[in-house]
Design an enzyme around this catalytic site. Structure first.
Site, PDB file in Angstrom:
ATOM      1  CG  HIS A 172      -0.397   0.095   2.459  1.00 38.19           C
ATOM      2  ND1 HIS A 172      -1.305   0.718   3.748  1.00 38.19           N
ATOM      3  CD2 HIS A 172       0.852   0.348   2.840  1.00 38.19           C
ATOM      4  CE1 HIS A 172      -0.406   0.778   4.633  1.00 38.19           C
ATOM      5  NE2 HIS A 172       0.817   0.574   4.228  1.00 38.19           N
TER       6      HIS A 172
ATOM      7  CB  CYS B 204       3.216   5.348   5.187  1.00 43.75           C
ATOM      8  SG  CYS B 204       3.680   4.081   6.693  1.00 43.75           S
TER       9      CYS B 204
ATOM     10  CG  HIS C 150       5.263   0.547   2.443  1.00 42.50           C
ATOM     11  ND1 HIS C 150       4.619   1.665   2.379  1.00 42.50           N
ATOM     12  CD2 HIS C 150       4.773   0.300   3.832  1.00 42.50           C
ATOM     13  CE1 HIS C 150       3.776   2.026   3.184  1.00 42.50           C
ATOM     14  NE2 HIS C 150       3.664   1.152   4.088  1.00 42.50           N
TER      15      HIS C 150
ATOM     16  CG  HIS D 297       2.440  -3.448   6.259  1.00 40.46           C
ATOM     17  ND1 HIS D 297       3.316  -3.069   7.209  1.00 40.46           N
ATOM     18  CD2 HIS D 297       2.146  -2.151   5.517  1.00 40.46           C
ATOM     19  CE1 HIS D 297       3.484  -1.695   7.263  1.00 40.46           C
ATOM     20  NE2 HIS D 297       2.832  -1.218   6.105  1.00 40.46           N
TER      21      HIS D 297
ATOM     22  CG  ASP E 138      -2.207 -13.491  -0.005  1.00 36.50           C
ATOM     23  OD1 ASP E 138      -1.613 -12.855   0.711  1.00 36.50           O
ATOM     24  OD2 ASP E 138      -2.179 -14.552  -0.201  1.00 36.50           O
ATOM     25  CG  HIS E 139       0.784 -12.659  -2.874  1.00 41.23           C
ATOM     26  ND1 HIS E 139       0.475 -13.343  -1.554  1.00 41.23           N
ATOM     27  CD2 HIS E 139       2.165 -12.801  -2.921  1.00 41.23           C
ATOM     28  CE1 HIS E 139       1.481 -13.926  -1.359  1.00 41.23           C
ATOM     29  NE2 HIS E 139       2.667 -13.671  -1.879  1.00 41.23           N
TER      30      HIS E 139
ATOM     31  CD  GLU F  53      -0.318  -0.808   8.704  1.00 43.91           C
ATOM     32  OE1 GLU F  53      -1.227  -0.768   7.651  1.00 43.91           O
ATOM     33  OE2 GLU F  53       0.288  -0.137   9.118  1.00 43.91           O
TER      34      GLU F  53
HETATM   35 NI    NI Z   1       2.414   0.812   5.443  1.00 45.57          NI
END
Ligand code: NI
Length: 136
Positions: A15, A34, A40, A42, A80-81, A125
């Protein structure tokens, strides 16, 4: 007599936290690293908890296999992914903070379980940073 049934799940996603209507400098001041334009990732962990009366016939509050399938369809498959900003329609115009993600997940699962059941979602997160939504 109410019992809470919980299921853990996991998804990896990328995100970027920013507002399209702010300048890069405004976004940088609020969101810092961020706001990296290249995104990036998580390793998100979630705990979905359903609370209700035990059904005297089955002994279940909810069939945990049904809950697990629901999380797979509503959360894991769509998130996911994925790049949350680019791939997930709910975040096209909604900043994918942990707070907003947990509300989106709660709303998706809420629609698919019996109305008399209470629902709580906890979203991690990072191992130390997590948010909780109960629909209040
Ligand atoms: Ni983040």
């Amino acid at each position: 007599m109410k019992v809470t049934v919980s299921r853990k799940a996991h998804f990896n996603a990328a995100h970027r936290l920013y507002r399209k209507d702010w300048t890069f400098e405004q976004n940088d001041a609020v969101f810092g690293k961020c706001n990296n334009p290249n995104f990036h990732g998580h390793n998100y962990e979630l705990i979905v908890s359903v609370t209700g009366e035990i059904n005297p016939e089955t002994g279940y509050v909810i069939d945990i296999k049904d809950l697990s399938d629901l999380i797979l369809e509503e959360v894991e498959k769509p998130f996911d992914h994925k790049n949350l900003n680019l791939d997930v329609p709910e975040f096209e115009n909604l900043n994918p903070t942990a707070e907003n993600i947990v509300v989106v997940i709660w709303n998706k699962i809420r629609k698919k379980i019996e109305p008399e059941l209470d629902l709580e979602v906890v979203l991690f997160e990072t191992p130390r940073n997590f948010v909780t939504y109960k629909g209040e």
